[in-house]
Design a protein around this motif. Structure first.
Motif, mmCIF file in Angstrom:
data_model
loop_
_atom_site.group_PDB
_atom_site.id
_atom_site.type_symbol
_atom_site.label_atom_id
_atom_site.label_comp_id
_atom_site.label_asym_id
_atom_site.label_seq_id
_atom_site.Cartn_x
_atom_site.Cartn_y
_atom_site.Cartn_z
ATOM 1 N N ARG A 195 0.835 -1.210 0.000
ATOM 2 C CA ARG A 195 0.000 0.000 0.000
ATOM 3 C C ARG A 195 0.864 1.252 0.000
ATOM 4 N N LYS A 196 1.884 1.260 0.823
ATOM 5 C CA LYS A 196 2.769 2.425 0.869
ATOM 6 C C LYS A 196 3.558 2.571 -0.423
ATOM 7 N N ALA A 197 3.964 1.451 -1.016
ATOM 8 C CA ALA A 197 4.727 1.510 -2.262
ATOM 9 C C ALA A 197 3.890 2.106 -3.383
ATOM 10 N N LEU A 198 2.644 1.678 -3.499
ATOM 11 C CA LEU A 198 1.764 2.209 -4.541
ATOM 12 C C LEU A 198 1.450 3.679 -4.298
ATOM 13 N N ALA A 199 1.283 4.061 -3.037
ATOM 14 C CA ALA A 199 0.993 5.459 -2.717
ATOM 15 C C ALA A 199 2.166 6.365 -3.066
ATOM 16 N N ALA A 200 3.362 5.788 -3.084
ATOM 17 C CA ALA A 200 4.568 6.588 -3.363
ATOM 18 C C ALA A 200 4.879 6.699 -4.840
ATOM 19 N N MET A 201 4.081 6.081 -5.701
ATOM 20 C CA MET A 201 4.366 6.085 -7.138
ATOM 21 C C MET A 201 3.683 7.248 -7.852
ATOM 22 N N PRO A 202 4.323 7.768 -8.896
ATOM 23 C CA PRO A 202 3.662 8.775 -9.727
ATOM 24 C C PRO A 202 2.376 8.212 -10.323
ATOM 25 N N PRO A 203 1.331 9.045 -10.459
ATOM 26 C CA PRO A 203 0.050 8.572 -10.992
ATOM 27 C C PRO A 203 0.164 7.896 -12.355
ATOM 28 N N LEU A 204 1.056 8.380 -13.222
ATOM 29 C CA LEU A 204 1.186 7.790 -14.551
ATOM 30 C C LEU A 204 1.628 6.329 -14.463
ATOM 31 N N ILE A 205 2.589 6.042 -13.591
ATOM 32 C CA ILE A 205 3.074 4.676 -13.458
ATOM 33 C C ILE A 205 1.992 3.781 -12.872
ATOM 34 N N LYS A 206 1.269 4.280 -11.880
ATOM 35 C CA LYS A 206 0.161 3.491 -11.327
ATOM 36 C C LYS A 206 -0.887 3.211 -12.392
ATOM 37 N N GLY A 207 -1.130 4.177 -13.255
ATOM 38 C CA GLY A 207 -2.084 3.970 -14.335
ATOM 39 C C GLY A 207 -1.637 2.877 -15.279
ATOM 40 N N TYR A 208 -0.359 2.864 -15.614
ATOM 41 C CA TYR A 208 0.170 1.799 -16.472
ATOM 42 C C TYR A 208 0.000 0.428 -15.815
ATOM 43 N N LEU A 209 0.276 0.360 -14.515
ATOM 44 C CA LEU A 209 0.165 -0.915 -13.813
ATOM 45 C C LEU A 209 -1.279 -1.417 -13.819
ATOM 46 N N ARG A 210 -2.237 -0.528 -13.663
ATOM 47 C CA ARG A 210 -3.651 -0.936 -13.685
ATOM 48 C C ARG A 210 -4.020 -1.549 -15.034
ATOM 49 N N LEU A 211 -3.401 -1.060 -16.079
ATOM 50 C CA LEU A 211 -3.687 -1.586 -17.410
ATOM 51 C C LEU A 211 -3.084 -2.967 -17.638
ATOM 52 N N GLY A 212 -2.069 -3.309 -16.844
ATOM 53 C CA GLY A 212 -1.416 -4.605 -17.013
ATOM 54 C C GLY A 212 0.036 -4.517 -17.431
ATOM 55 N N ALA A 213 0.651 -3.340 -17.264
ATOM 56 C CA ALA A 213 2.020 -3.125 -17.721
ATOM 57 C C ALA A 213 3.051 -3.822 -16.836
ATOM 58 N N MET A 214 4.227 -4.047 -17.423
ATOM 59 C CA MET A 214 5.397 -4.564 -16.718
ATOM 60 C C MET A 214 6.496 -3.507 -16.785
ATOM 61 N N ILE A 215 7.508 -3.672 -15.913
ATOM 62 C CA ILE A 215 8.585 -2.696 -15.823
ATOM 63 C C ILE A 215 9.917 -3.371 -16.117
ATOM 64 N N GLY A 216 10.743 -2.704 -16.925
ATOM 65 C CA GLY A 216 12.051 -3.235 -17.274
ATOM 66 C C GLY A 216 12.998 -3.298 -16.091
ATOM 67 N N ASP A 217 14.114 -3.966 -16.274
ATOM 68 C CA ASP A 217 15.097 -4.190 -15.226
ATOM 69 C C ASP A 217 16.094 -3.036 -15.177
ATOM 70 N N GLY A 218 16.101 -2.326 -14.066
ATOM 71 C CA GLY A 218 17.044 -1.229 -13.891
ATOM 72 C C GLY A 218 16.448 0.121 -14.246
ATOM 73 N N ALA A 219 16.874 1.143 -13.525
ATOM 74 C CA ALA A 219 16.434 2.513 -13.767
ATOM 75 C C ALA A 219 17.579 3.312 -14.386
ATOM 76 N N VAL A 220 17.228 4.477 -14.928
ATOM 77 C CA VAL A 220 18.226 5.375 -15.523
ATOM 78 C C VAL A 220 17.969 6.790 -15.014
ATOM 79 N N VAL A 221 19.003 7.455 -14.572
ATOM 80 C CA VAL A 221 18.888 8.841 -14.111
ATOM 81 C C VAL A 221 19.066 9.780 -15.291
ATOM 82 N N ASP A 222 18.108 10.672 -15.459
ATOM 83 C CA ASP A 222 18.173 11.700 -16.499
ATOM 84 C C ASP A 222 18.400 13.037 -15.805
ATOM 85 N N ALA A 223 19.653 13.449 -15.719
ATOM 86 C CA ALA A 223 19.999 14.668 -14.988
ATOM 87 C C ALA A 223 19.394 15.908 -15.621
#
Length: 289
Positions: free
Chosen positions: A228-256
């Motif tokens: 519950r806390k993890a989902l509350a901490a996510m940007p709305p766009l990402i939560k929206g993707y997850l509701r649709l059935g999306a998956m997330i790639g391995d590893g993040a990238v910082v865009d300075a």
């Protein structure tokens, strides 16, 4: 959705002719809001101005000096993408004054004809594409809505437009970068770890951050994650993707430059929840005019 510095090529002419002229079709309408593709270079320019307002003025992105002078978020990809718009007809003025949201759409065939997808600068896209030689992919980028319009119906229209576009062009999967604010992944340890442990793209849909840019997402052990806390901490766009059935790639990238931490969203059309297909319509007819 923040991308890398390639998207900030200030030699790009924001008024250049689109690769193809979209149809006049309205893809959806709710009240005074409607969604459709940009029809003219002036409308693309207006969408770039909206992006500037959100990414630079609100999110504190740092574009090259010429882009800052023009007050436009511009790059070379703008000329080969279709630009989905949300327009508020209740606003007085020209059409350019009525654009309140935008998404940038890049089809597989177009991307391959012009050097590839832009998210390949952050993520290893080629192995994913190679595993699906018979499938057409669609890249989503530059999701952007003005603050006063960050409402359920605006989001519904954006997804109505994306869904209608995907159906029209026979897309098999959507993907694109989605962003957490800031350049310190540790500040999003709970949410990133949840994504890594629970919705990681695997098997034929696996995709990873480029090794030279990769930042670990596995920052909290599974037993330490409060969903519950993890989902509350996510940007709305990402939560929206997850509701649709999306998956997330391995590893993040910082865009300075964009002041964000990016993850790659992968959404096969076959994985979209029946709930949402039924809601928008198997033919994207729910909000169609």
């Amino acid at each position: 959705m923040a991308l890398d510095l390639l998207k900030h090529d200030v030699n790009a002419n924001p008024n250049q002719t689109l690769v193809q002229q979209p149809s006049d079709e309205i893809l959806g309408r709710i009240g005074s809001l409607e969604t459709r593709l940009a029809r003219t270079s002036r409308e693309v320019d207006a969408a770039q101005a909206v992006r500037y307002r959100v990414f630079v003025e609100e999110m504190k992105a740092q574009l090259p000096p010429e882009a800052m002078r023009l007050r436009r978020d511009i790059d070379t990809f703008d000329a080969i993408c279709d630009h989905l718009l949300v327009i508020d007809r209740a606003i007085e003025g020209e059409i350019e004054d009525q654009i309140v949201g935008t998404y940038r759409l890049l089809r597989h065939q177009v991307a391959m004809s012009h050097g590839g997808f832009y998210s390949a600068s952050e993520f290893e896209i080629e192995p994913l594409l190679a595993r699906h030689p018979d499938k057409q992919f669609m890249e989503l980028g530059r999701s952007c809505v003005l603050p006063a319009y960050r409402t359920k119906r605006t989001v519904e229209l954006l997804w109505q437009g994306n869904w209608a576009y995907a159906l029209k062009h026979g897309m098999a999967a959507m993907f694109g970068c989605a962003s957490f604010p800031g350049i310190h992944p540790e500040e999003h340890a709970l949410a990133l770890s949840f994504l890594q442990h629970n919705v990681s793209a695997k098997g034929e849909w696996a995709v990873a951050a480029r090794p030279d840019l990769r930042r670990e997402m596995d920052l909290v052990p599974p037993e330490g994650i409060d969903t519950r806390k993890a989902l509350a901490a996510m940007p709305p766009l990402i939560k929206g993707y997850l509701r649709l059935g999306a998956m997330i790639g391995d590893g993040a990238v910082v865009d300075a430059a964009f002041n964000t931490t990016d993850v790659l969203v992968v959404l096969p059309i076959s994985a979209i929840s029946n709930r949402y297909i039924n809601y928008y319509g198997a033919d994207a007819g729910r909000f169609a005019s």
